[in-house]
Design an enzyme around this catalytic site. Structure first.
Site, PDB file in Angstrom:
ATOM      1  N   ASP A   1       0.857  -1.271  -0.108  1.00 49.01           N
ATOM      2  CA  ASP A   1       0.103  -0.033  -0.059  1.00 49.01           C
ATOM      3  C   ASP A   1       0.748   1.336  -0.024  1.00 49.01           C
ATOM      4  O   ASP A   1       0.388   2.295  -0.413  1.00 49.01           O
ATOM      5  CB  ASP A   1      -1.054  -0.084   1.198  1.00 49.01           C
ATOM      6  CG  ASP A   1      -0.514   0.259   2.643  1.00 49.01           C
ATOM      7  OD1 ASP A   1       0.219  -0.592   3.015  1.00 49.01           O
ATOM      8  OD2 ASP A   1      -0.605   1.054   3.180  1.00 49.01           O
TER       9      ASP A   1
ATOM     10  N   GLU B   1       9.698 -10.578  -2.994  1.00 49.39           N
ATOM     11  CA  GLU B   1      10.806  -9.606  -2.998  1.00 49.39           C
ATOM     12  C   GLU B   1      12.038  -9.934  -3.157  1.00 49.39           C
ATOM     13  O   GLU B   1      12.833  -9.460  -3.954  1.00 49.39           O
ATOM     14  CB  GLU B   1      10.666  -8.609  -1.923  1.00 49.39           C
ATOM     15  CG  GLU B   1       9.112  -7.698  -2.038  1.00 49.39           C
ATOM     16  CD  GLU B   1       7.952  -8.047  -1.346  1.00 49.39           C
ATOM     17  OE1 GLU B   1       8.089  -9.611  -0.819  1.00 49.39           O
ATOM     18  OE2 GLU B   1       7.277  -7.658  -1.243  1.00 49.39           O
TER      19      GLU B   1
ATOM     20  N   HIS C   1       1.505  -0.031  10.368  1.00 52.11           N
ATOM     21  CA  HIS C   1       1.675  -1.326   9.959  1.00 52.11           C
ATOM     22  C   HIS C   1       3.057  -1.520   9.057  1.00 52.11           C
ATOM     23  O   HIS C   1       3.456  -0.341   8.633  1.00 52.11           O
ATOM     24  CB  HIS C   1       0.574  -2.301   9.306  1.00 52.11           C
ATOM     25  CG  HIS C   1       0.213  -1.327   7.796  1.00 52.11           C
ATOM     26  ND1 HIS C   1      -0.204  -0.162   7.702  1.00 52.11           N
ATOM     27  CD2 HIS C   1       0.588  -1.772   6.483  1.00 52.11           C
ATOM     28  CE1 HIS C   1      -0.358   0.018   6.379  1.00 52.11           C
ATOM     29  NE2 HIS C   1       0.219  -0.555   5.693  1.00 52.11           N
ATOM     30  N   HIS C   2       3.779  -2.610   9.235  1.00 50.37           N
ATOM     31  CA  HIS C   2       5.020  -2.599   8.679  1.00 50.37           C
ATOM     32  C   HIS C   2       6.199  -1.860   9.398  1.00 50.37           C
ATOM     33  O   HIS C   2       7.160  -1.473   8.797  1.00 50.37           O
ATOM     34  CB  HIS C   2       5.159  -2.013   7.330  1.00 50.37           C
ATOM     35  CG  HIS C   2       4.169  -2.949   6.448  1.00 50.37           C
ATOM     36  ND1 HIS C   2       3.818  -3.987   6.575  1.00 50.37           N
ATOM     37  CD2 HIS C   2       3.882  -2.365   4.987  1.00 50.37           C
ATOM     38  CE1 HIS C   2       2.740  -4.344   5.603  1.00 50.37           C
ATOM     39  NE2 HIS C   2       2.867  -3.476   4.512  1.00 50.37           N
TER      40      HIS C   2
ATOM     41  N   GLY D   1      27.314 -15.894  -3.601  1.00 42.86           N
ATOM     42  CA  GLY D   1      26.793 -17.462  -3.332  1.00 42.86           C
ATOM     43  C   GLY D   1      25.598 -17.572  -2.560  1.00 42.86           C
ATOM     44  O   GLY D   1      25.589 -18.749  -1.927  1.00 42.86           O
TER      45      GLY D   1
ATOM     46  N   ASP E   1      18.826 -29.260  -7.281  1.00 38.18           N
ATOM     47  CA  ASP E   1      17.345 -29.363  -7.094  1.00 38.18           C
ATOM     48  C   ASP E   1      17.214 -28.638  -5.464  1.00 38.18           C
ATOM     49  O   ASP E   1      16.279 -28.092  -5.095  1.00 38.18           O
ATOM     50  CB  ASP E   1      17.280 -30.919  -6.814  1.00 38.18           C
ATOM     51  CG  ASP E   1      18.356 -31.769  -5.942  1.00 38.18           C
ATOM     52  OD1 ASP E   1      19.256 -31.182  -5.488  1.00 38.18           O
ATOM     53  OD2 ASP E   1      18.304 -32.845  -5.982  1.00 38.18           O
TER      54      ASP E   1
ATOM     55  N   ASN F   1      19.964 -34.472  -7.913  1.00 36.99           N
ATOM     56  CA  ASN F   1      20.971 -35.272  -7.279  1.00 36.99           C
ATOM     57  C   ASN F   1      20.670 -35.558  -5.850  1.00 36.99           C
ATOM     58  O   ASN F   1      21.586 -35.646  -5.102  1.00 36.99           O
ATOM     59  CB  ASN F   1      22.309 -34.912  -7.673  1.00 36.99           C
ATOM     60  CG  ASN F   1      22.445 -33.370  -7.089  1.00 36.99           C
ATOM     61  OD1 ASN F   1      21.725 -32.733  -6.548  1.00 36.99           O
ATOM     62  ND2 ASN F   1      23.811 -32.801  -7.453  1.00 36.99           N
TER      63      ASN F   1
ATOM     64  N   GLY G   1      19.805 -33.492  -3.029  1.00 38.23           N
ATOM     65  CA  GLY G   1      20.201 -32.567  -2.240  1.00 38.23           C
ATOM     66  C   GLY G   1      21.293 -31.997  -2.395  1.00 38.23           C
ATOM     67  O   GLY G   1      21.646 -31.771  -3.705  1.00 38.23           O
TER      68      GLY G   1
ATOM     69  N   GLU H   1      27.351 -29.432  -0.560  1.00 38.68           N
ATOM     70  CA  GLU H   1      27.591 -29.228   0.816  1.00 38.68           C
ATOM     71  C   GLU H   1      28.192 -30.705   1.472  1.00 38.68           C
ATOM     72  O   GLU H   1      29.206 -30.624   2.536  1.00 38.68           O
ATOM     73  CB  GLU H   1      26.289 -29.093   1.583  1.00 38.68           C
ATOM     74  CG  GLU H   1      25.780 -27.699   1.479  1.00 38.68           C
ATOM     75  CD  GLU H   1      26.461 -26.495   1.979  1.00 38.68           C
ATOM     76  OE1 GLU H   1      27.681 -26.464   2.068  1.00 38.68           O
ATOM     77  OE2 GLU H   1      25.781 -25.605   2.490  1.00 38.68           O
TER      78      GLU H   1
END
Ligand SMILES: Cc1ncc(C[n+]2csc(CCOP(=O)(O)OP(=O)(O)O)c2C)c(N)n1
Ligand SMILES: Cc1ncc(C[n+]2csc(CCOP(=O)(O)OP(=O)(O)O)c2C)c(N)n1
Ligand SMILES: [Mg+2]
Ligand SMILES: [Mg+2]
Lengths: 574, 574
Positions: free
Chosen positions: B38, B60, B123-124, B421, B451, B478, B480, B484
């Site tokens: 708004d 966003e 608000h916000h 990254g 994925d 793959n 996951g 990592e």
């Protein structure tokens, strides 16, 4: 070397990460939200070790929302993110928790203190060697920041952060550098539980305030009680409940106070929000000569655009940080002790009763032959569908205003973000709340979100499926941002959203055949059928239920219409 | 009243919002990313009015990523969010643009200056009457902050923000309060275009530096050129290209420099990243007696974990802010002018040629009978599939390291976030990049994501469908977070992700029958078939193409393996 020697002197050494997670377990956390990242991976190994469950969210913003929802049900929560990219993704959720007084412990996996000291050009940095810029940002939305850069102060900083989080009911930030995770600290500290009790009020001062209040109260001709958000957030629910029950005074809630009190009590009178109040409430509250206002947050959307008309001359305010009787202020006096004593010492009160809200369908709707599901029809109908102990989550949009027209059964927990109002929140929050419900044996978590809002955080449905949660989810399909249309841009394309096949999402997110039940309801009859479907309404099934609830793009609850009008005017103010 | 009079004196009055959007149009922006709220709704009305297109993202953060991708293709971009909730959701994307030198104009719809001054509980907000806390957070990740609180300075602040954004190639923050949107300012200013030219180097100083460089260069026995990210980001591509072509020196790129130069040139030698370099590259570069390093950002992942071994004694550094010849520094001398003159004055050079990278499949892979799609096989194969002018986006994960093994055709734009990254970036970025491509008549935008990463921002697929964009999207399935796993937690559940039916998503996100083509490829043969499918490879179709690319959970490009090892070690460093 020196450090290792010091560790050996500790009788019962425990690793920093283990200490941290044990403390979280101690205060009631059972699941940790968040995402892995290379700066937090080793820390995550400690989660199962201390009997905690790792949620594994789809992204950090959603994880933050989920942690917020979990904390609103369980009293506190924790989220783990990785330096820079992870923590900043969650920042809006943490700001929301700060704004709305929700205690979330945000643990951020940091590069090693060695790398930090040498200002290395590492991934997830701004490339300027400054490792403090993100914690500085988070300091704005945290009530404590604990940077665990030294082994010898880690335990104190952890304890302090968790205690502040609980007592101030706001987020805290804990940095955990990779090289601190396995540093040894004194495990015997864990034998002494954290002291989470609120500091007692000065008894003389408290008695004084109680007297002043009682005098006013006993003299009042038609006093009422108005309960708001901070009653919930600052843990004054029991004291408030006892007072309401014993006093028998007509009691109202603000929108943010929904769920604070037992709405089946005979003296419950409905929602007060100025022009957005339930029928008859405004007249009763505003003609009262004494309003006992508990835990107020008088924000625009909580007062239907500041259309609140209660004079301070007729008000007693109860807060976590002060009590205020008309214009006399008593700083440092916390409401909890005061309320308790006022209840104990309560004499005879003059009671002029108030309206009796119910979940009757409004007359026009009752007689209408139009099958369309209207907002005016739906929300009281939801009131009939709800059960004791339900958790009810509503999203900023038509749902957040519609729920004002729903009278709750006893012991409902209501979750929404009336002040912060970040859309997408409700879906993330539903993941955390329904997980908390599962841990506590609460049977139903029910989400009402909008088609626009749902799109922001839709993938958290996947996390619910992954964690075998069973909420009931309503997506209000009304072709876009209806709440915004009422403020500005009635038929502009920026208030449209891409039309999804919402109920195909659970399967796309990996739900197995039969794990999730999906529905589309387009008429009042469809809703009636749904609400009489035993499997759908059940609190015993493990199945997630997902409903496309079709409403008109130009329909809104009446409180939203009036609030939107005021908001548009304020935005145009010159 | 005084204000109105002043407005009437302006000959050619224009509203503040219109001025802002016209300036953005002037510098090349044609689409605005973001979400309504708004506090920005009235401003959005100006977007179509000045011939701009509103994208309408799903959230966003994704909008921020998209704006980043759009800016990398078109030179600059803009995103509009709403106060608090919207802007903070985008903060991680803006931080990424700051870190990686991407010029994004972030416009935030603010509450009216009247409401701000009176500290209203809107608000916000955080509920504390502080309307500056979010801009303070963004100041950390913006090269300019323009708060449009006064009519008379609005034009100057807007011009300044856009100019700084362009020249410093970093995000700027513009607040636009609701009551400023329609304030009248001098439209005649728009007749003078913004001056976006870089300040010229002091000619005497520049000549001096050029001489020093030429002396070194002419004396060198086996010089090489190494091109990095800032060459792209600080707009020195033409000067660099001319130098490389005229000099004929062996030229290499860093991972972040991929796409900066024409990789079909005979003197292109491949990717240099220390231990992660293409075959033969490391030996050639590190034995060189003079490395002309253009636009370097020596971050960990850009150097395969700081395994960069080039002595400063053998280096000439070209930067936007300085030139450095061995240990002699020339601050304030921008590379662009220097490179241009060096090229003009270039004499005879000693040239010792370097390796000639190609897209041949490695021998072991060529002879293997295993149908599994391996990382070692796939990336050179992609090199054969790519065409001139393609935009290639790779996500942090196996894709970002795999692409080092792909030799590009001419004029490829490569997009990735090697320094920042943040996963999920690539999918958002793909929306912006493919929209920019459409505006510029570039035919193919190709995304390689993982994925795990895809799940963070999956809904931006909906925005691509809504905007009728036609990228080719590969999701590497793959099971996951493979990257990592190579760092820590090889088989831990926190590195798993929920298994989605990825290719069912376009339809769930509202793609009409035939608008999106979906595929699943599980073997090398499947890939071969796909790459020879005319509709799939076409640059002429309007159809989005979406591929599930199945690879093994424990397979990674060799450069990732070595980088992960170094990273794990650094994280454990005590
Ligand atoms: C993160 C964030 N972005 C933008 C907004 C602005 N906003 C408030 S409500 C709303 C629309 C909600 O639409 P929907 O969920 O469909 O609700 P309904 O149609 O029921 O009103 C928007 C865009 C916001 N509050 N938060
Ligand atoms: C926003 C954000 N959260 C978390 C991380 C930590 N992280 C880096 S890579 C990665 C996994 C990526 O997995 P996937 O996309 O599946 O790639 P692949 O399996 O091909 O390596 C994670 C979680 C990050 N970089 N950014
Ligand atoms: Mg809607
Ligand atoms: Mg993966």
């Amino acid at each position: 070397m020196a450090q290792d020697l010091r560790s050996q002197e500790i009788k019962n050494p425990v690793d920093v990460a283990e200490y941290l997670f044990r403390r979280l377990h101690e205060v009631g956390v059972r699941s940790i939200h968040g995402l892995p990242g290379d700066y937090n991976l080793v820390a995550l190994d400690y989660i199962p070790k201390v009997g905690l469950n790792w949620v594994g969210n789809c992204n950090e913003l959603n994880a933050g929302y989920a942690a917020d929802g979990y904390a609103r049900v369980k009293g506190i929560s924790a989220i783990v993110t990785t330096f820079g990219v992870g923590e900043l993704s969650a920042v809006n959720a943490i700001a929301g928790a700060y704004s709305e007084y929700v205690p979330v412990v945000h643990i951020v996996g940091y590069p090693s203190t060695v790398a930090q000291k040498s200002g290395m050009l590492l991934h997830h940095t701004l490339g300027n060697g400054d490792f403090n810029v993100f914690s500085k940002m988070s300091a704005q939305i945290s009530c404590a920041v604990s940077m665990l850069n030294h082994q010898h102060e880690a335990a104190v900083l952890i304890d302090n952060a968790i205690r502040e989080c609980w007592l101030q009911s706001r987020p805290v930030y804990i940095s955990l550098p990779t090289d601190m995770v396995q540093k040894k600290i004194d495990g015997d500290r864990l034998n002494t539980p954290l002291d989470l009790s609120f500091p007692k009020n000065d008894p003389e001062k408290e008695d004084y305030v109680v007297d002043v209040i009682l005098k006013s109260l006993h003299a009042a001709k038609n006093p009422v009680v108005l309960v708001d958000a901070c009653t919930i957030r600052h843990r004054a629910l029991n004291e408030t409940h006892d007072f309401i029950e014993k006093s028998g005074l007509p009691t109202f809630v603000t929108p943010m106070g929904k769920g604070a009190i037992n709405e089946t009590l005979p003296n419950y009178g409905g929602v007060y929000a100025g022009d957005g109040s339930n029928v008859g409430v405004r007249e009763r509250v505003e003609s009262s000569d004494l309003v006992l206002s508990i835990g107020a947050i008088k924000s625009d959307f909580n007062t239907a655009g500041f259309t609140y008309r209660i004079s301070q001359l007729n008000t007693i305010d109860f807060h976590s940080y002060a009590v205020k009787v008309r214009y006399s202020e008593y700083p440092g006096v916390r409401m909890n002790g005061v309320l308790k004593k006022v209840t104990e010492k309560l004499g005879k009160l003059t009671i002029e009763s108030g309206p009796k809200p119910n979940n009757d369908i409004p007359k026009e709707e009752e007689v209408s032959k139009d099958p369309t599901i209207t907002q005016a029809w739906f929300w009281p109908r939801v009131g009939q569908f709800l059960k004791k102990d339900d958790i009810v989550i509503t999203e900023t949009g038509t749902a957040n205003f519609g729920i004002w027209e729903t009278r709750f059964p006893a012991d409902v927990t209501a979750i929404s973000q009336v002040l912060w109002g970040s859309i997408g929140y409700a879906t993330g929050s539903c993941q955390g709340a329904s997980l908390a419900a599962k841990e506590l044996g609460i049977k139903r978590t029910i989400l009402f979100t909008g088609d626009g809002s749902f799109q922001l955080t839709a993938q958290e449905l996947s996390t619910m499926i992954r964690n075998k949660l069973n909420p009931i989810i309503f997506v209000i399909c009304n072709n876009g941002y209806t709440i915004e249309r009422f403020i500005h841009g009635w038929e502009t394309s920026y208030n449209d959203v891409q039309e999804w096949r919402y109920k195909d999402l659970p399967a796309a997110f990996g739900a197995k055949e039969g794990e999730v039940l999906t529905y589309r309801v387009e008429s009042k009859d469809d809703v009636e059928k749904l609400f009489s479907d035993e499997e759908f309404v059940s609190g015993e099934t493990s199945k997630l239920r997902f409903v496309e609830l079709v409403m008109k793009w130009d329909d809104a609850p009446k409180a939203l219409k009036s609030t939107a009008e005021v908001t548009a005017k304020r935005n145009a103010e010159n």
